[in-house]
Design an enzyme around this catalytic site. Structure first.
Site: not given
Ligand code: ADP
Length: 483
Positions: A153, A176-177, A230, A252-253, A286, A460
């Protein structure tokens, strides 16, 4: 709409035109077209990137803060030099309107600029000794190799908000984007290298195997810190995965931001605040207002004024200059928003405007306002992540605070009132990491961003943002004689 030539040359060597094993497609959410293909990395490439970050750490951390700052400042300048192309790149892969993505690029660059300077101020302390002949000191040292996992986002600023303080502190980072927005990350990488960032200091792992990459990062003892932005369920999983090697974490959730409008608020200002906070990025942040709590005395007047403005919004493909709302990121996002609206209506909410997927395309959701929304509906407790404003009614200040705090989340909250006493009481009682008091847009690089409760750990931006990448070492120099 496709990538232009400048964007292609910026991404030269990092993207591909055709499908092949070991690549995945980057899609344009506005029209479903394929923009290009990027490498589909997994655990092996993640470990290679950690090897590189580990190898690069001694030389990078040994540079002076000023030497690192010079590279960061150059990176900031290059990002700003490419503002239009970077903004359009974000629009193409994320859908967000171009008039907003220009802000995303400058916001992203602002973290590079801020931490380029702040890195020079990683001060330790001299502590008055408790016994003669000693000198007690603390120094701050880079924590080591870091991992960053970022969402779609804010595909630029969520990277720079983590990576700039890490680099300024002397850390190296494997990033990892999101699989939805790898191009912004690759463009940032290309510009960082142009700015003189040595090989291995940052790496970008483009991947559709998030779990596998996450496991490679969290299980590696060489990674000393994980910074994640995420969803809360993934954050909890990663937090647990960091425990065996005791990594430092920043999380940051999710949020569930209340936006309280008291009877004594300046209504026009509150409407401006809701528009900025609720509909920015089509509601996909968020800190977006998620529950709009309006005091009974102004509920009808506020609703009418808000609806008038919402109807003026332009839902269009993001590359059109007049667009103020774009498509949502994917079908999952649409399904969630639709489910929440249907559930609310089933339980008595009224759709005043919007409320449906738009005829323009499957990912375009209309700017919506719902009234008669109550606490028993799912929309009260769930982060919407879409352009839907649910208006709840309350009678007293105590009730507003109770409703606002009735959530496991605690990221951002907003309140509008002209009563200074009420403003101070409410700001103090809201269980949130950030409060916008008569302010709907609160994020800056100079202030600490982060949440309490299940919205996360750490901050952050600001001075606090640098501390996340430093560890404090206490040194006691003994036997010094009389000093
Ligand atoms: P959103 O629903 O906003 O995409 P996520 O938490 O699924 O939120 O994704 C945020 C980031 O976390 C992304 O880069 C995604 O690829 C990564 N991600 C999702 N699942 C996992 C996981 N099990 N382990 C590590 N990274 C993850």
């Amino acid at each position: 709409m496709k990538l232009n030539e400048t964007q292609r040359s910026l991404l030269g060597g990092l993207i591909f035109d055709s499908e092949a094993p070991g690549r995945f497609a980057v899609l344009n959410p506005a029209d479903g077209s394929t923009l290009c293909y990027v490498p589909a990395h997994g655990a092996a490439e993640t470990t290679q990137a950690i090897d590189a970050a580990d190898a690069a750490f001694p030389a990078w951390s040994a540079l002076t803060a000023k030497a690192r700052s010079i590279i960061l400042r150059k990176w900031n300048d290059l990002v700003l030099d490419h503002l239009e192309d970077m903004a359009m790149l974000v629009t193409l892969e994320q859908g967000r309107p171009i008039r907003e993505t220009r802000g995303e690029v400058t916001y992203g660059a602002s973290f590079i600029e801020w931490f380029a300077e702040e890195g020079k101020r990683a001060y330790g302390r001299t502590i008055p000794a408790t016994v003669p002949g000693k000198h007690l000191q603390t120094i701050k040292q880079p924590i080591g190799v870091c991992a960053a996992i970022t969402p779609w986002n804010f595909p630029i600023s969520m990277i720079t908000r983590k990576v700039s303080p890490a680099l300024a502190a002397g850390c190296t980072v494997v990033i990892k984007p999101s699989e939805e927005t790898p191009l912004s990350a690759l463009a940032l990488y290309a510009l960082a290298r142009q700015a003189g960032l040595p090989e291995g200091v940052i790496s970008i792992i483009t991947s559709v195997k998030a779990k596998e990459v996450g496991e490679a990062m969290t299980s590696d003892p060489r990674v000393k810190k994980l910074s994640f932005t995420g969803s809360t369920p993934v954050g909890k999983l990663l937090y647990a995965a960091c425990a065996p090697t005791m990594k430092k974490v920043s999380m940051e959730l999710g949020g569930n931001a209340p936006f309280i409008v008291f009877d004594d608020a300046e209504i026009d200002a509150a409407i401006e605040g809701v528009l900025a906070s609720k509909y920015r990025n089509s509601g996909q942040t968020c800190v977006c207002a998620n529950r709009i709590l309006v005091q009974a005395g102004i509920y009808d007047r506020f609703t009418a004024a808000l609806v008038e403005k919402v109807k003026e919004m332009k839902l269009e493909p993001g590359w059109l200059e007049e667009a103020t709302l774009g498509p949502l990121i994917n079908q999952k996002a649409i399904d969630k928003v639709e489910h929440l609206v249907v559930d609310a209506v089933k339980h008595g909410a009224k759709i005043i405007t919007g409320g449906h997927v738009d005829a323009q395309g499957p990912l375009f959701y209309q700017a919506s306002v719902l009234t008669n929304v109550t606490e028993d509906m799912e929309i009260f407790s769930t982060e919407i992540f879409g352009p839907v404003a649910p208006l709840f009614k309350f009678d007293t200040e105590e009730e507003a605070i109770r409703m606002a705090n009735d959530t496991p989340f605690g990221l951002a909250a907003y309140a509008y009132t002209r009563d200074i006493g009420r403003a101070m009481r409410v700001a103090s009682k809201l269980e949130y990491g950030m409060v916008g008091m008569n302010d709907g847009l609160i994020s800056t690089e100079v202030t600490p961003f982060g949440g309490v409760k299940e919205s996360g750990i750490g901050r952050e931006g600001a001075v606090e943002g640098l501390e996340e990448y430093l560890s404090v070492k206490y040194i006691s120099y003994g036997g010094l004689g009389a000093i």
